[in-house]
Design a protein around this motif. Structure first.
Motif, PDB file in Angstrom:
ATOM      1  N   THR A  51       8.103  43.912  56.525  1.00 43.01           N
ATOM      2  CA  THR A  51       7.604  43.514  57.835  1.00 43.01           C
ATOM      3  C   THR A  51       7.927  44.566  58.893  1.00 43.01           C
ATOM      4  O   THR A  51       8.823  45.406  58.732  1.00 43.01           O
ATOM      5  N   ALA A  52       7.210  44.490  60.011  1.00 37.36           N
ATOM      6  CA  ALA A  52       7.483  45.376  61.141  1.00 37.36           C
ATOM      7  C   ALA A  52       8.913  45.188  61.636  1.00 37.36           C
ATOM      8  O   ALA A  52       9.569  46.151  62.055  1.00 37.36           O
ATOM      9  N   ALA A  53       9.398  43.952  61.564  1.00 38.28           N
ATOM     10  CA  ALA A  53      10.773  43.682  61.994  1.00 38.28           C
ATOM     11  C   ALA A  53      11.766  44.434  61.120  1.00 38.28           C
ATOM     12  O   ALA A  53      12.798  44.925  61.597  1.00 38.28           O
ATOM     13  N   GLY A  54      11.478  44.531  59.825  1.00 39.12           N
ATOM     14  CA  GLY A  54      12.348  45.261  58.918  1.00 39.12           C
ATOM     15  C   GLY A  54      12.348  46.749  59.205  1.00 39.12           C
ATOM     16  O   GLY A  54      13.395  47.417  59.128  1.00 39.12           O
ATOM     17  N   VAL A  55      11.180  47.289  59.532  1.00 39.81           N
ATOM     18  CA  VAL A  55      11.085  48.707  59.881  1.00 39.81           C
ATOM     19  C   VAL A  55      11.819  48.973  61.185  1.00 39.81           C
ATOM     20  O   VAL A  55      12.554  49.962  61.323  1.00 39.81           O
TER      21      VAL A  55
END
Length: 246
Positions: free
Chosen positions: A218-222
């Motif tokens: 996810t974008a949150a992980g990146v």
């Protein structure tokens, strides 16, 4: 294979969901693949301590039944239901021997289920048991270790896991050892079925539209770790999803 390993883990199993790969890829990716469950009857197989079972009910499922082979896992799930009643039911059971339900379910889910079959025959029995409990056209959604994962690739330690081959083989695929790097670490043994074994068993059970779905970060992980952190997992994905229809 599974019951002896998971009895004794109990509450600690919830710690898996805090590990980077689980938090930023598995959970959001699997829930997105399953999609809208509002008003649906959901059969959550290998439900463990009920993480996904509870999430489906919170997302509006009309009925959720979690089934797991481990009595201790089910006991933890039932205690959580007692503390936070959502209307989820749980049962102890071996999916390979799952009897037909009184009412067929709209969809079934399985996170790390078929890899606990001892061989191809028992994997096919699991698939047949799931199929007979689904309404015609019902969806079956799975998350598994990637069948062609390269075990000689970069280690997964920074994502919260360590995995490797045991050197043993079954007719479905090699036996593997996976350790979740919790405190203390938790090690589980299973198999890594070949891609064609999954597909053949699902189709033999009556499933159609068998489709592999890649797992993404996810974008949150990146944002949390940076794109470079995830490069090894994206180049050699350790997990892959699968969907099909009854």
């Amino acid at each position: 294979m599974g019951v002896q390993q998971y009895d004794g883990i109990g509450e600690a199993f919830e710690g898996f969901k805090s590990l980077p790969l689980t938090r930023y890829a598995e959970v959001p990716g699997f829930l997105a693949m399953v999609g809208d469950v509002r008003g649906r009857a959901v059969l959550d197989l290998a439900s463990g301590t009920g993480f996904y079972s509870r999430e489906f009910k919170r997302r509006g499922a009309a009925e959720v039944l979690g089934v797991d082979i481990s009595p201790e896992m089910v006991a933890v799930a039932r205690e959580r239901e007692r503390r936070e009643p959502l209307g989820v039911r749980y049962a102890v059971g071996d999916v390979a021997e799952l009897p037909p339900a009184e009412r067929r379910f709209d969809l079934a889910t399985a996170v790390h289920l078929l890899n606990y079959a001892e061989d191809t025959a028992s994997l096919e029995r699991m698939c047949r048991a799931v199929h007979r409990n689904l309404a015609p056209g019902g969806g079956f959604f799975l998350l598994n270790q990637t069948p062609d994962y390269r075990f000689d690739g970069p280690p997964l330690d920074k994502y919260g896991f360590r995995t490797g081959l045991t050197g043993e083989e079954t007719d479905a695929g090699p036996r593997v050892r996976l350790t979740a790097l919790l405190d203390p670490p938790i090690t589980i043994h299973s198999i890594c079925p070949r891609r064609e074994v999954y597909e053949q068993c699902l189709r033999a059970a009556g499933f159609t539209e068998v489709t592999w779905v890649p797992l993404e970060v996810t974008a949150a992980g990146v944002d949390r770790f940076g794109a470079g952190f995830w490069a090894d997992a994206l180049a050699n994905p350790p997990l892959e999803m699968l969907r099909c229809r009854a």
